[in-house]
Design a protein around this motif. Sequence first.
Motif, PDB file in Angstrom:
ATOM      1  N   ASP A  30       9.599   6.868   3.243  1.00  0.00           N
ATOM      2  CA  ASP A  30       9.415   8.232   2.721  1.00  0.00           C
ATOM      3  C   ASP A  30       9.600   8.274   1.204  1.00  0.00           C
ATOM      4  OD1 ASP A  30       8.935   9.167   5.284  1.00  0.00           O
ATOM      5  OD2 ASP A  30      10.915  10.102   5.513  1.00  0.00           O
ATOM      6  N   VAL A  31      10.654   7.622   0.722  1.00  0.00           N
ATOM      7  CA  VAL A  31      10.897   7.603  -0.729  1.00  0.00           C
ATOM      8  C   VAL A  31       9.761   6.857  -1.419  1.00  0.00           C
ATOM      9  CG1 VAL A  31      12.434   6.842  -2.581  1.00  0.00           C
ATOM     10  CG2 VAL A  31      13.401   7.809  -0.481  1.00  0.00           C
ATOM     11  N   TYR A  32       9.378   5.710  -0.882  1.00  0.00           N
ATOM     12  CA  TYR A  32       8.285   4.924  -1.463  1.00  0.00           C
ATOM     13  C   TYR A  32       7.018   5.768  -1.593  1.00  0.00           C
ATOM     14  CZ  TYR A  32       4.559   1.521  -2.022  1.00  0.00           C
ATOM     15  OH  TYR A  32       3.469   0.848  -2.507  1.00  0.00           O
ATOM     16  N   ALA A  33       6.642   6.467  -0.529  1.00  0.00           N
ATOM     17  CA  ALA A  33       5.399   7.251  -0.525  1.00  0.00           C
ATOM     18  C   ALA A  33       5.400   8.303  -1.625  1.00  0.00           C
ATOM     19  CB  ALA A  33       5.187   7.897   0.838  1.00  0.00           C
ATOM     20  N   GLU A  34       6.543   8.895  -1.899  1.00  0.00           N
ATOM     21  CA  GLU A  34       6.606   9.883  -2.981  1.00  0.00           C
ATOM     22  C   GLU A  34       6.603   9.202  -4.353  1.00  0.00           C
ATOM     23  OE1 GLU A  34       9.660  13.102  -4.856  1.00  0.00           O
ATOM     24  OE2 GLU A  34       9.416  13.159  -2.673  1.00  0.00           O
ATOM     25  N   VAL A  35       7.395   8.141  -4.490  1.00  0.00           N
ATOM     26  CA  VAL A  35       7.518   7.449  -5.771  1.00  0.00           C
ATOM     27  C   VAL A  35       6.177   6.858  -6.213  1.00  0.00           C
ATOM     28  CG1 VAL A  35       8.560   5.427  -6.901  1.00  0.00           C
ATOM     29  CG2 VAL A  35       9.976   6.977  -5.534  1.00  0.00           C
ATOM     30  N   ARG A  36       5.451   6.270  -5.280  1.00  0.00           N
ATOM     31  CA  ARG A  36       4.197   5.586  -5.607  1.00  0.00           C
ATOM     32  C   ARG A  36       2.959   6.443  -5.342  1.00  0.00           C
ATOM     33  NH1 ARG A  36       7.478   2.654  -7.955  1.00  0.00           N
ATOM     34  NH2 ARG A  36       8.174   0.665  -7.129  1.00  0.00           N
ATOM     35  N   ALA A  37       3.126   7.728  -5.107  1.00  0.00           N
ATOM     36  CA  ALA A  37       2.006   8.610  -4.750  1.00  0.00           C
ATOM     37  C   ALA A  37       0.773   8.433  -5.639  1.00  0.00           C
ATOM     38  CB  ALA A  37       2.457  10.068  -4.725  1.00  0.00           C
ATOM     39  N   PRO A  38       0.907   8.333  -6.966  1.00  0.00           N
ATOM     40  CA  PRO A  38      -0.298   8.182  -7.795  1.00  0.00           C
ATOM     41  C   PRO A  38      -1.046   6.863  -7.579  1.00  0.00           C
ATOM     42  CG  PRO A  38       1.607   8.837  -9.131  1.00  0.00           C
ATOM     43  CD  PRO A  38       2.116   8.469  -7.771  1.00  0.00           C
ATOM     44  N   LEU A  39      -0.402   5.887  -6.946  1.00  0.00           N
ATOM     45  CA  LEU A  39      -0.996   4.556  -6.779  1.00  0.00           C
ATOM     46  C   LEU A  39      -1.427   4.259  -5.351  1.00  0.00           C
ATOM     47  CD1 LEU A  39       1.687   2.589  -8.831  1.00  0.00           C
ATOM     48  CD2 LEU A  39      -0.527   3.420  -9.647  1.00  0.00           C
ATOM     49  N   GLU A  86      12.124  -4.495  -4.688  1.00  0.00           N
ATOM     50  CA  GLU A  86      11.632  -3.133  -4.918  1.00  0.00           C
ATOM     51  C   GLU A  86      12.790  -2.256  -5.356  1.00  0.00           C
ATOM     52  OE1 GLU A  86       8.930  -0.911  -4.432  1.00  0.00           O
ATOM     53  OE2 GLU A  86       7.434  -2.371  -3.813  1.00  0.00           O
ATOM     54  N   ILE A  87      12.470  -1.318  -6.208  1.00  0.00           N
ATOM     55  CA  ILE A  87      13.409  -0.260  -6.572  1.00  0.00           C
ATOM     56  C   ILE A  87      12.570   0.988  -6.827  1.00  0.00           C
ATOM     57  CG2 ILE A  87      13.439  -0.884  -9.016  1.00  0.00           C
ATOM     58  CD1 ILE A  87      16.462  -0.145  -8.997  1.00  0.00           C
ATOM     59  N   GLY A  88      13.032   2.110  -6.317  1.00  0.00           N
ATOM     60  CA  GLY A  88      12.296   3.353  -6.503  1.00  0.00           C
ATOM     61  C   GLY A  88      13.212   4.550  -6.423  1.00  0.00           C
ATOM     62  N   VAL A  89      12.921   5.548  -7.250  1.00  0.00           N
ATOM     63  CA  VAL A  89      13.714   6.775  -7.291  1.00  0.00           C
ATOM     64  C   VAL A  89      12.750   7.958  -7.359  1.00  0.00           C
ATOM     65  CG1 VAL A  89      15.445   8.092  -8.597  1.00  0.00           C
ATOM     66  CG2 VAL A  89      15.607   5.606  -8.489  1.00  0.00           C
ATOM     67  N   ARG A  90      12.990   8.955  -6.515  1.00  0.00           N
ATOM     68  CA  ARG A  90      12.162  10.165  -6.536  1.00  0.00           C
ATOM     69  C   ARG A  90      12.218  10.806  -7.925  1.00  0.00           C
ATOM     70  NH1 ARG A  90      10.958  12.048  -1.045  1.00  0.00           N
ATOM     71  NH2 ARG A  90      12.349  11.035   0.454  1.00  0.00           N
ATOM     72  N   ASP A  91      11.104  11.450  -8.303  1.00  0.00           N
ATOM     73  CA  ASP A  91      10.966  12.028  -9.645  1.00  0.00           C
ATOM     74  C   ASP A  91      12.160  12.887 -10.060  1.00  0.00           C
ATOM     75  OD1 ASP A  91       8.545  10.807 -10.107  1.00  0.00           O
ATOM     76  OD2 ASP A  91       7.337  12.579  -9.674  1.00  0.00           O
ATOM     77  N   ALA A  92      12.614  13.764  -9.188  1.00  0.00           N
ATOM     78  CA  ALA A  92      13.683  14.696  -9.557  1.00  0.00           C
ATOM     79  C   ALA A  92      14.998  14.001  -9.887  1.00  0.00           C
ATOM     80  CB  ALA A  92      13.902  15.721  -8.435  1.00  0.00           C
ATOM     81  N   TRP A  93      15.145  12.738  -9.484  1.00  0.00           N
ATOM     82  CA  TRP A  93      16.387  12.006  -9.734  1.00  0.00           C
ATOM     83  C   TRP A  93      16.216  10.929 -10.794  1.00  0.00           C
ATOM     84  CZ3 TRP A  93      15.275  14.441  -5.285  1.00  0.00           C
ATOM     85  CH2 TRP A  93      16.272  15.274  -4.772  1.00  0.00           C
TER      86      TRP A  93
END
Length: 180
Positions: free
Chosen positions: A25-34, A106-113
């Motif tokens: 879920d986090v990945y899908a939001e973080v990488r949405a533009p790609l 991998e490392i990813g953080v949602r935009d708001a954070w």
Amino acid sequence: MTSAASTIALRAFTELDSVRGDVVDVYAEVRAPLLHMPNYAVTAFGERLDRHGAEPGFTLVLAYADEFPVGYAYGNRIEHGDRYWQRTTPEPTDEYTQHPTVALKEIGVRDAWRGTGTARRMHDAFLATRDEPYATLMVNPAAGDGKVHKLYQSWGYHDLGQSQPSPASPVLTVMIRPVH
């Protein structure tokens, strides 16, 4: 959804089963533009995640804000002769490859954070679980117009070489640093 001002709790896992959905879920939001590109598709990520989760030394750190997953960092141990090193050019010296190394995959953080220190906290918590002498990662030098590469440099990583993990992947910069 909760706000970025929420308290962040970090949790470490060595198995994916109970938290795989949170990571995806986090990945899908973080990488949405790609996500339209084959290498970044959610299905491709899920396959990589499952493969990495089954590899030796797998550790995952998830960041939660009020039980809402906001970020992840994961990786595993790589050994001398691992395909990770075989795809790295120029070939790394024995200093880095003769002993097991931890690869932050991998490392990813949602935009708001983003910009809250969450990524650094997850990274540091991930490395705190490790006893390998070195940590390595790969970064797309174009990510964030070069800002992501500079961020990793500020965390103590330096460039080691380049790698193209798959034909669908961009050429990535391989970086390394001491774990502690």
